[in-house]
Scaffold this motif. Structure first.
Motif, PDB file in Angstrom:
ATOM      1  N   ALA A 374       0.836  -1.206   0.000  1.00 48.62           N
ATOM      2  CA  ALA A 374       0.000   0.000   0.000  1.00 48.62           C
ATOM      3  C   ALA A 374       0.865   1.248   0.000  1.00 48.62           C
ATOM      4  O   ALA A 374       0.557   2.234  -0.691  1.00 48.62           O
ATOM      5  N   ALA A 375       1.967   1.222   0.768  1.00 48.87           N
ATOM      6  CA  ALA A 375       2.862   2.381   0.835  1.00 48.87           C
ATOM      7  C   ALA A 375       3.462   2.685  -0.533  1.00 48.87           C
ATOM      8  O   ALA A 375       3.520   3.842  -0.972  1.00 48.87           O
ATOM      9  N   VAL A 376       3.903   1.646  -1.237  1.00 52.66           N
ATOM     10  CA  VAL A 376       4.481   1.843  -2.568  1.00 52.66           C
ATOM     11  C   VAL A 376       3.417   2.333  -3.546  1.00 52.66           C
ATOM     12  O   VAL A 376       3.670   3.229  -4.366  1.00 52.66           O
ATOM     13  N   PHE A 397       6.791   3.600   9.583  1.00 56.86           N
ATOM     14  CA  PHE A 397       7.498   3.428  10.855  1.00 56.86           C
ATOM     15  C   PHE A 397       7.525   1.937  11.178  1.00 56.86           C
ATOM     16  O   PHE A 397       6.529   1.358  11.596  1.00 56.86           O
ATOM     17  N   SER A 398       8.673   1.306  10.967  1.00 56.69           N
ATOM     18  CA  SER A 398       8.785  -0.139  11.130  1.00 56.69           C
ATOM     19  C   SER A 398       9.329  -0.456  12.518  1.00 56.69           C
ATOM     20  O   SER A 398      10.529  -0.423  12.758  1.00 56.69           O
ATOM     21  N   GLY A 399       8.419  -0.764  13.436  1.00 53.20           N
ATOM     22  CA  GLY A 399       8.835  -1.118  14.780  1.00 53.20           C
ATOM     23  C   GLY A 399       9.017  -2.605  14.972  1.00 53.20           C
ATOM     24  O   GLY A 399       9.556  -3.038  15.986  1.00 53.20           O
ATOM     25  N   VAL A 463       0.311   9.954   4.386  1.00 52.18           N
ATOM     26  CA  VAL A 463      -0.052   8.724   5.088  1.00 52.18           C
ATOM     27  C   VAL A 463       1.105   8.320   5.994  1.00 52.18           C
ATOM     28  O   VAL A 463       2.253   8.290   5.568  1.00 52.18           O
ATOM     29  N   LEU A 464       0.778   8.032   7.250  1.00 49.79           N
ATOM     30  CA  LEU A 464       1.732   7.505   8.225  1.00 49.79           C
ATOM     31  C   LEU A 464       1.320   6.080   8.548  1.00 49.79           C
ATOM     32  O   LEU A 464       0.201   5.839   9.003  1.00 49.79           O
ATOM     33  N   ILE A 465       2.219   5.131   8.307  1.00 52.09           N
ATOM     34  CA  ILE A 465       1.955   3.721   8.607  1.00 52.09           C
ATOM     35  C   ILE A 465       2.814   3.320   9.793  1.00 52.09           C
ATOM     36  O   ILE A 465       4.038   3.492   9.761  1.00 52.09           O
ATOM     37  N   VAL A 466       2.192   2.788  10.843  1.00 46.31           N
ATOM     38  CA  VAL A 466       2.896   2.377  12.059  1.00 46.31           C
ATOM     39  C   VAL A 466       2.761   0.857  12.200  1.00 46.31           C
ATOM     40  O   VAL A 466       1.658   0.335  12.366  1.00 46.31           O
ATOM     41  N   LEU A 503      -2.534   2.039  11.429  1.00 55.69           N
ATOM     42  CA  LEU A 503      -1.897   1.336  12.536  1.00 55.69           C
ATOM     43  C   LEU A 503      -2.144  -0.153  12.391  1.00 55.69           C
ATOM     44  O   LEU A 503      -3.287  -0.604  12.351  1.00 55.69           O
ATOM     45  N   LEU A 504      -1.068  -0.924  12.315  1.00 57.23           N
ATOM     46  CA  LEU A 504      -1.177  -2.374  12.234  1.00 57.23           C
ATOM     47  C   LEU A 504      -1.238  -2.951  13.638  1.00 57.23           C
ATOM     48  O   LEU A 504      -0.571  -2.454  14.551  1.00 57.23           O
ATOM     49  N   ALA A 505      -2.041  -4.004  13.819  1.00 54.16           N
ATOM     50  CA  ALA A 505      -2.208  -4.584  15.150  1.00 54.16           C
ATOM     51  C   ALA A 505      -2.417  -6.085  15.038  1.00 54.16           C
ATOM     52  O   ALA A 505      -3.053  -6.576  14.100  1.00 54.16           O
TER      53      ALA A 505
END
Length: 677
Positions: A374-376, A397-399, A463-466, A503-505
């Protein structure tokens, strides 16, 4: 035998049972905070020089166990569990509140001379707090004086330190000296020759991971009693140094809030009946702030019941709102004459701007690669799983996954989608946050959050992806207040840019097995309620479904059926439109491309798909423009058409769609350029 030698013997198994029991308070367990702690040492009080160090908690305990010996306190260094900058005061001191960048631990000082180091260690053990205690140069067994150091699970903003020290102080019964709350306060570290030195280690959890601790702030400043005021407020036999009992009796005796404050903080112990010693006065003063930490609360009246966090007692006349703190009023009369702008979506229907979207899935289901795809897609403005997107900058943001894992995934995406990685430059920013992923703890936002805020401000993403909540949220997931605050903080990052937050969970195994009938989140319902849009990825045997389970800002999108490709990417298998229409559109694109009537990916271009294809004789009857756009997006997501560059009559390159089947026949295959609709 030294303490360090005793520890070595114990770890080697050379100590008997009796000796092991004697050494147990000193034992350093295997489970310790893994994070390296930022420690700053100062050679003297002027603090014009500083030595910044990164050490482990275990190493710091060893320094406490076997400290360096000095001739006097004045030549001992000072220690602070914090990261400082290089900005001095006017007098050249580097140790001041404004120069602290982050705190990695908290320290407390006790000089009351009543509570032994052994008892304090027992109190901390009772609350399960990881800590090390050590005596000061003025300590004696008859008049104990000591300090306590507690590591934090991650670095915190300086503003969080006061609340964290209040937790430690509460666990110890409110006995820490007020200077323990001073942000830049540092303490002498070491042993003075000829003095008694004691230390203890308490195994437990970091204090910032224990939100249920009692909280005791420093007592309010003493209030001088007015002339004629009586401070003989305790009945015969009452020597209870708790706020509830003392203030409750005073309340029933007719004293108002200010008088209670005056009595408990300004009393002379000899004037009380019966007389109180200084230790009891100190205990009473410390316990005041547990229920009403700010002096002005007393001016409103005092309630003897403990106040919930953030609450204040209501005075008889009611509360007065501070000037300028009212909620803004919403205009309602002009909603027809000045209609609001429609809701903006970065991915059509499922990723709304300005709010948070939650993407839940069981671990290993594929949400990280789906989010990176999705980011690409967003960074290039190309369709995502058959859905139209608005091109924008994306911050990932790859945690959970380190840089090598993310790079391998990006390599697969660029190879399979014929993407030149240079086209992502300036549009996609990936941060490897695996070393310090925690953005929020029960004590509030961390230093990592502040650093992410700086990155967002500089990059201005749409878009901010966490990735993901399990790594970035270090608090109780069923505590609604903490969950809501975390989500509000994430949304606040993107507010200046109307950014969408994804936000991924993780979800538990039972939820994942239940499939689309289950709720795609775990923990408090605040995860569901605070998100404005919620997605759930579930499935098995290589077949997945992306289900839209919540939408506050539009209708629920249709489920998207996905499958894994041999390259390890996800593609949409649920094609919009019937198979005949899709085949006809693909054939028309190929024919138009061969005769030079190229279709532009930009919907505003004069040669967009509708402009070029709808006028052709074989265009499917009844196919509407919106249906064509969905088919085009689906064909691109499925890899049946791709974007490439051609040279126009003016020798300028332009971006067009071409069927992938024709790619092998072309003499010049160009990757997607930065030009996009």
């Amino acid at each position: 035998m030294t303490i360090s030698n005793e520890i070595a013997r114990e770890q080697a198994g050379e100590v008997g049972t009796a000796e092991q029991e004697e050494l147990q308070p000193h034992h350093i367990p295997a489970a310790q905070p893994a994070q390296a702690l930022a420690i700053t040492y100062y050679p003297d009080l002027p603090a014009r020089l500083q030595d910044r160090s990164a050490t482990t908690w275990a190493a710091l305990i060893q320094q406490i166990a076997a400290p360096h010996e000095y001739l006097s306190k004045q030549v001992m260094p000072l220690l602070k569990m914090a990261r400082f900058g290089d900005t001095p005061t006017a007098r050249g001191s580097l140790r001041h509140d404004g120069n602290i960048l982050a705190v990695s631990g908290i320290e407390g000082d006790y000089d009351g001379g009543k509570v032994s180091l052994e008892i304090a260690a027992g109190l901390l053990a009772l609350h399960g707090i990881e800590a090390a205690l050590y005596s000061t140069p003025s300590h004696t067994p008859q008049a104990p004086r000591w300090r306590v150091a507690c590591p934090l699970s991650c670095e915190h903003l300086p503003a969080s330190r006061r609340d964290l020290v209040a937790r430690l102080n509460g666990a110890l019964g409110g006995i820490l000296a007020p200077e323990s709350f001073t942000l830049s306060q540092a303490y002498y570290f070491g042993k003075v020759a000829g003095t008694v030195y004691e230390w203890r280690h308490v195994a437990g959890q970091c204090v910032d991971r224990l939100p249920g601790l009692p909280v005791v702030y420093p007592a309010p400043l003493p209030v001088v009693p007015a002339a004629g005021d009586s401070v003989r407020v305790f009945p015969e036999g009452m020597r209870n140094a708790t706020l509830t009992a003392a203030a409750g009796h005073m309340r029933r005796a007719g004293f108002d809030g200010p008088a209670i404050l005056t009595a408990l903080t300004g009393m002379n112990e000899k004037e009380c009946v019966p007389p109180l010693d200084s230790w009891e006065v100190e205990q009473i003063a410390a316990s005041i702030s547990r229920y009403a930490p700010e002096p002005q609360l007393w001016e409103m009246g005092f309630g003897v019941a403990p106040l919930p966090p953030g609450a204040i007692p209501i005075p008889p006349g009611g509360l007065q709102a501070p000037a300028g703190h009212r909620a803004p009023r919403v205009s309602v009369v002009d909603v027809l004459t000045s209609p609001p702008a429609p809701q903006r979506f970065y991915i059509d229907g499922i990723l709304p701007a300005g709010v948070l979207t939650l993407l839940g899935a069981h671990g290993g289901a594929g949400k990280s690669i789906l989010a990176l795809q999705a980011a690409v897609s967003l960074a290039l403005g190309r369709a995502f799983m058959g859905l139209l997107v608005e091109r924008c900058r994306v911050l990932f943001f790859s945690g959970e996954d380190p840089a090598p894992v993310v790079r391998r995934r990006l390599h697969r995406i660029c190879t399979a989608w014929f993407i030149n990685p240079h086209d992502l430059d300036g549009w996609l920013l990936v941060l490897d946050a695996t070393e310090r992923p925690v953005l929020y703890t029960a004590a509030g936002p961390t230093v990592a959050y502040a650093e992410l805020q700086e990155e967002v401000t500089a990059f201005a993403p749409g878009v901010l992806i966490v990735d993901n909540a399990s790594d970035t949220f270090d608090a109780n997931e069923i505590e609604r207040a903490r969950v809501r605050e975390f989500i509000r903080l994430l949304v606040a990052l993107g507010k200046p840019h109307d950014a969408a937050v994804l936000l991924l969970a993780h979800v538990d195994k039972a939820t994942a097995r239940a499939g689309g009938s289950a709720e795609g989140y775990s923990g408090s319902t605040a995860w569901h309620n605070s998100a404005r849009s919620r997605l759930f990825l579930t499935g098995a045997d290589g077949r997945l479904t992306l289900e839209h389970q919540k939408s506050n800002l539009g209708r629920l999108a249709d489920p998207i059926h996905l499958a894994w490709t041999p390259e390890g990417l996800l593609i949409s298998t649920g094609a919009p439109g019937n198979a005949d229409d899709r085949s006809a559109v693909l054939r028309l694109i190929a024919e138009a491309h061969e005769r030079g009537d190229h279709v532009s990916p930009s919907p505003t271009s004069p040669t967009n798909a509708w402009a070029v294809l709808s006028v052709l004789p074989d265009f499917p009857a009844g196919l509407q423009r919106k249906d064509l756009n969905r088919i085009m997006a689906s064909l691109e997501s499925a890899g049946e058409i791709m974007r490439g560059e051609i040279l126009g009559p003016n020798r300028h390159s332009k971006l067009v769609y071409r069927p992938v089947a024709l790619t092998a026949l072309t003499t010049r295959q160009l990757p997607v350029s930065a030009i996009s609709g």
